[in-house]
Write a protein that holds these residues in place. Sequence first.
Motif, short mmCIF file in Angstrom:
data_model
loop_
_atom_site.label_atom_id
_atom_site.label_comp_id
_atom_site.label_asym_id
_atom_site.label_seq_id
_atom_site.Cartn_x
_atom_site.Cartn_y
_atom_site.Cartn_z
N GLY A 274 6.57 -27.23 7.68
CA GLY A 274 5.70 -28.11 6.61
C GLY A 274 6.74 -29.47 6.22
O GLY A 274 7.17 -29.80 7.22
N ILE A 299 -2.32 -24.80 6.20
CA ILE A 299 -3.18 -25.87 6.23
C ILE A 299 -4.26 -25.48 7.30
O ILE A 299 -4.03 -24.80 8.20
N SER A 301 -5.12 -26.84 9.72
CA SER A 301 -4.73 -27.15 11.27
C SER A 301 -3.54 -26.43 11.60
O SER A 301 -2.73 -26.53 12.61
N ASN A 304 3.05 -26.99 10.78
CA ASN A 304 3.72 -27.73 11.61
C ASN A 304 5.19 -27.13 11.09
O ASN A 304 5.75 -27.41 10.11
N TRP A 306 9.04 -28.37 13.05
CA TRP A 306 9.62 -29.15 14.11
C TRP A 306 11.12 -29.36 13.76
O TRP A 306 11.45 -29.27 12.65
N LEU A 314 11.85 -34.98 19.52
CA LEU A 314 11.38 -34.09 18.46
C LEU A 314 10.29 -33.13 19.03
O LEU A 314 9.52 -33.32 20.05
N ASN B 67 -3.95 -36.53 7.68
CA ASN B 67 -3.79 -35.58 6.59
C ASN B 67 -3.77 -34.35 6.96
O ASN B 67 -3.52 -33.22 6.89
N TYR B 68 -5.08 -34.13 7.92
CA TYR B 68 -5.29 -32.74 8.38
C TYR B 68 -4.47 -32.30 9.52
O TYR B 68 -4.20 -31.05 9.34
N LEU B 69 -3.54 -33.10 10.17
CA LEU B 69 -2.61 -32.65 11.04
C LEU B 69 -1.67 -32.20 10.23
O LEU B 69 -0.79 -31.26 10.64
N GLY B 70 -1.32 -32.59 9.07
CA GLY B 70 -0.23 -32.30 8.20
C GLY B 70 0.97 -32.82 8.56
O GLY B 70 1.10 -33.79 9.57
N PRO B 71 2.11 -32.82 7.64
CA PRO B 71 3.38 -33.12 7.88
C PRO B 71 4.11 -32.86 9.41
O PRO B 71 3.75 -31.72 9.56
N PRO B 72 4.55 -33.63 10.14
CA PRO B 72 5.15 -34.92 9.93
C PRO B 72 4.01 -35.95 10.19
O PRO B 72 4.50 -37.24 9.98
N PHE B 73 2.88 -35.50 10.60
CA PHE B 73 2.10 -36.74 11.25
C PHE B 73 1.58 -37.45 10.25
O PHE B 73 1.26 -38.57 10.39
N GLU B 75 3.20 -38.57 7.78
CA GLU B 75 4.22 -39.05 6.93
C GLU B 75 4.10 -40.70 7.47
O GLU B 75 4.21 -41.03 8.76
N PHE B 78 6.82 -41.74 10.43
CA PHE B 78 6.62 -40.90 11.40
C PHE B 78 6.48 -41.79 12.67
O PHE B 78 5.62 -42.29 12.95
N PRO B 80 7.23 -40.68 16.42
CA PRO B 80 7.97 -39.95 17.45
C PRO B 80 8.25 -40.52 18.79
O PRO B 80 7.32 -41.53 19.07
N LYS B 190 -1.38 -31.76 18.59
CA LYS B 190 -1.36 -32.60 17.38
C LYS B 190 -0.88 -34.03 17.88
O LYS B 190 -1.24 -34.99 17.38
N MET B 191 0.53 -33.82 18.54
CA MET B 191 1.32 -35.02 18.90
C MET B 191 0.15 -35.92 19.64
O MET B 191 0.20 -37.15 19.57
#
Lengths: 1089, 232
Positions: A274, A299, A301, A304, A306, A314, B67-73, B75, B78, B80, B190-191
């Motif tokens: 998270g 959530i 989706s 995550n 990582w 990453l 936001n749907y993808l969640g962190p870290p996306f 942030e 972010f 990558p 997601k990436m």
Amino acid sequence: MWDNPSLRCLLAIAFLHLLSLIYSQETGFPEAPGNLKCITHDLNRTICSWGATSSANLGLTYKICYTNSEPFSPVCIETEGKRADIPVAMGSTNIQITTLNASGTPLATETFVLPEENVSLIPLTPQILNLSADFSIYTLYLKWNDRGSVFQHELDASWQIQILRKETMETVTLINYDSKLTGKDSILSWNWTSDIPLECTSYCVKIRCYINEPYFTGRKEWSEWSPIRTVPEKDTKPNSAMVFPQDKVVLVGSNVTFCCLYNEGESIKYMKYGSKSYPLFRLSKWSSAIKVQNVSASISSGTNVWCSLVPDGLEGTVLFVGYAPDTPQNLNCETRTFITITCSWNPGRPTALYTQRQTKYILFERISRENVTCKVDELNKKHHCDFPVHANQNIYNFTLGASNPLGQAESSLLIDVNQRVHLETPDKFTVSANSSTNAHLSWYIPGNLIQIRLLCQIEISNSNSERQLNVSMAGAENSNYRARVDALHPYATYTFRVRCSASEHFWRWSKWSEEKKITTLEAPPARGPDIWRERSPVGETLTVFWKPLLPSEANGLILSHEVSCYPQEIMLKAHEVPVPLNSTEIKLGGNDCLIIVVAKNRAGSSPPSRITSVDLPSGNVKTELAIAKGNGIYISWHSDPNVTCGYTLKWCISSGSEPCTVDWEMFPSNATDAVIKSALFQPGVRYNFSLYGCKHNGYQLLQNIMGYMKELPPKVAPNFTVEETSSDSILVKWEDIPVEDCQGFLKGYILYFAKGEKGSSKTSFREEDKTEKNITDLTKKSLRILDLQGKTSYRLDLRAYTVGGIGPSKDLYVVTKENSVGLIIAILIPVAVAIVLGVVTSILCYQKREWIKETFYPDIPNPENSKALQFQKNICEGNTALKTLEMNPCTPNSVEVVETRSTVLKIEDTEIISPVADSELPEDGSDPETGSHVVVSYCPPIIEEEISSPPIDEPVGSSQVIYIDIQSMYQPQVNPEEEPEINFVTTAGYKPQMQLPINAMKMESHSPTEEDLDKTAGYRPQANTNVWKLDSPDSPVSIQSNNENGSFGSPCSINSRQFLIPPKDYEDSPSPNNTGWSFTHFFQNKPND
Amino acid sequence: MLYVSGEISGDSWGIFAFLCAALWNLPTIPALNSTDEVGAGQSIQKTYDLTRYLEHQLRTLAGTYLNYLGPPFNEPDFNPPRMTRAEMVPSATVDFELWRSLNDNARLAANYRAYTHLLCYLRSMDGQVAKAELRKNLGHFCTSLQGLVVSIASVMSSLGYPLPSPLGSANPTWAQGLGATSPHNDFLKKMDDFWLLKELQTWLWRSTKDFNRLKKKVPPTALMLRLEARGF
């Protein structure tokens, strides 16, 4: 073989024999074999090995001869090595080992006795047949052969499996596994699940064995470890960094370990689950991991995970955390059309898993063994599934199975489709009204409903009622259904809607159809209007009134009223009066007639209403008062036997300037009272009612009634004036309040009056001052108020009152006249009395002039001879009840007496300083200790005798006289029993004779004792100089200040210039006297009059 | 189906813009050989407007989607490294000078190709979204982007440029390639989504500039004057 007990026994004996002989005598040759060791792998053959003293054994061979027991001949074998394989024998075995040289010459011979205890049982080293891994569930599968065929019988075997990390060879786990050897080879399998993904690091496995043979007496040892087998790596080995586990679905609350694999040259910076970073622990050179405890639902989706790599990388994975599907709740299956059965349910707790991981539902029907995959939209929360209805099948046994990657659940339901009919909403609903009381309804219901009967409910509602009508009808296939509704009211608007269900087995109503509104056709009015008539005062015209019919009676829109007049069965004239008029005027022309009124609408005319125009003469009609009751007016009357066709109560309500609206109510002949209610009635308004009796030949006015719906207090105050004022009375007159202002039946007037001037305390009377007079006689229009004070301002306040309350007030201020006669009399009488007294005194003085001279002015003033004092003394004698005047601690500043006789009175200067002077009196002058009695102070007279000799001391400072009485500040409280004494003292007429400083006048006061009362009760002759000791320490100069009877001043005789009371008497007085008097006392009381 | 639902329930401006673009372009697409500058000028203007609108729409969509993808996306910092897998998504990070040195045709063709790719990818993304509201927004955006692709084709045809080789969503080869290389790992998906949104943003920014430049080159006012001169 080992099963035979005799054989076992023999074997044991042989071993024991061997044991006794094993330590054979050594020959001392270097080639002699020694140090014999024997092991067995299978309890069948023993492998013995030995050593030799000489290390050089080239060309040497060994001959081994072994004998299990005496009866058997020895068996010999030759071997080149120092090892021999001999069969396991019971008991002990004799072994003879002979070392032979190359030529076969024996060099040395050694004999051993080998007991069984000295043989070790070491199983063969196990071999791993197969090692595989399921990476998705982190599980290793291990297979090996137990080699059970080596042993001839069943044995217990234990296995030890060791799992190590390949890189570090660190033991991950060591597990014991027990099995049973069955005498034949078996493949054993075992699996192990790791708590971290298998991809995270490589593992290797080894295994060893232990045979537990209870009858074997030798040592039992673990086998050698099997060769190490490494877990095969995943087929798709990543060539870049990766995070494991990949896209895993776990239950909420699980503990999950994630590892990050990276390549050479990379290092891990951090790893997050998270948005939270977790501490890393190293698994291998290229792998680190984090452990997340008690994961919560992810959530939508997925959560995550990582790892951030150095220098630039990453990698991540997604974890889906959710719940196993809940048992489907409230599973309900029903049919709407008999084409499909629709099952719906509540999924229960959300799984927090979506898209391909969301819960999948399958509906299975056991009887037909058919299943249907339900398309559930998890996002829209719609959970239902359609199952086809089969011909000739009524019972359906459904099982709804729910499954997702974390588990499965199911719910079952058995239904009879005929009992679960929930029809579609009736469609194409139409309503038509083709009469004033009927309506036809039609609607459509889809579905194959041939096998059931329908029960439809029709709701009929209008503005003030609502009812439901149930109709039953046979079902049809995709058909229209019809119904007819009767008993509707003409010209009424109704709203219809319909819903249906199965009739025989009611399950559920369908939804209501859309609403339809219709208005029924008109019908003739149901009854004639209520009518009344009023004859004009002259009697030439007659006004006919009627009340509009209620909508429920009108049956349509009333267009007009037809009014006809029938004198003696011949119609005089018919009027057509259009709506909205509700009265008409008919010229009678001197004849009475029968009035007939008919209401008309588009559909026809109402039944006629009849009334005669005849007014019977009425005698002396009384007017009575009605009582307010609730929101109406209660009216009662006496029953009249001549009234045959009821009573009519008529009234008129006027609003503003318009002519009043006639209203009436009819009552049957036996009625004697009624409560008249009307929305037009207002509180505080007087209504006049007329009661008519209907007799066979006409109407007769019986009674007039006045009444209020609710009585209120009068709106205004009565208008009143002061007619006449004298010094002690006021005559007030008032006028009637107008009826419209009374707001009720007037019950009387209340007159308040009290002293008061204009402009002061106008708001209200003070309760204690005001006087109240209630005038209940309404005919009285004036009132005389008596017993007033002259020349005083009075405030008058007159109010009217009804049952509803007291009305507003009106004030008047009146000043009474002055009483001049009284004033004159009050002046004249005292003057006359004074004159008379003066004359009488003068006459008496004239007549007694010689005696007065002798008494008061003798030629030689000798106090001892003073008759006046003797007289005084005599007066006081025998009157012991009299209290004497107290001697106040008032002492002359200086007294000098020049005495020509032997009894010389010498009074020296005496300075009296009262300690009270130093102490402050209360500001209000109150002295609580002196409140219980009255002390009259007096001041001793200054002696102003002619001084014949020069003064010894300083002369008297002043000749002024000041009278001070501390009691002057108080109202004297005289005991009624002591009053005569005061009067007596009053007549004694003292005269102040001396000046006394105020601050020096606090003296001790003493009441005389019983025996001294005679002395203190009256005047004392001043010649008694033997006891006259003004300068003695006991004199009133004493500074005792705690005397509660301390008083100021000393009583002085008006007429005498001599000292009246010797101070000694005061000194000896043990108690204070309660009676006192002074001049000032008189003046003090005066203002209080 | 999703497009339909998006079309129905999307905000009115999006529908309006798409319909305008589609309606305008429909009659012009068949006339590929036409070099009518009147049509080109208006097409460029409409395309420019649509690009601006899509820029605005993407801002909202990207926020919600990340936001749907969640962190870290989601942030803000972010960033990558662009991985090899993401190279399937056409990159807009061409050197600016190099880009400017290209002629209009090449730039328009690159735009056309990029949006065709991006649209195809966006549609594959749409089916995997677990949130209904987001799925609706994505569908709506796809519809608008489809309009942009059509608009660019229209501009190219009106300027007389040939359409680039058909690599659009209709091309099964490309779609298969995308599917074949699409990662099995959800994180990588997601990436890719993240990179797609980023590329979309950059492309829209670039397209806005391109069409603005093109608009200035072919001003509609001049066209109007020319129309008047022709006696319309």
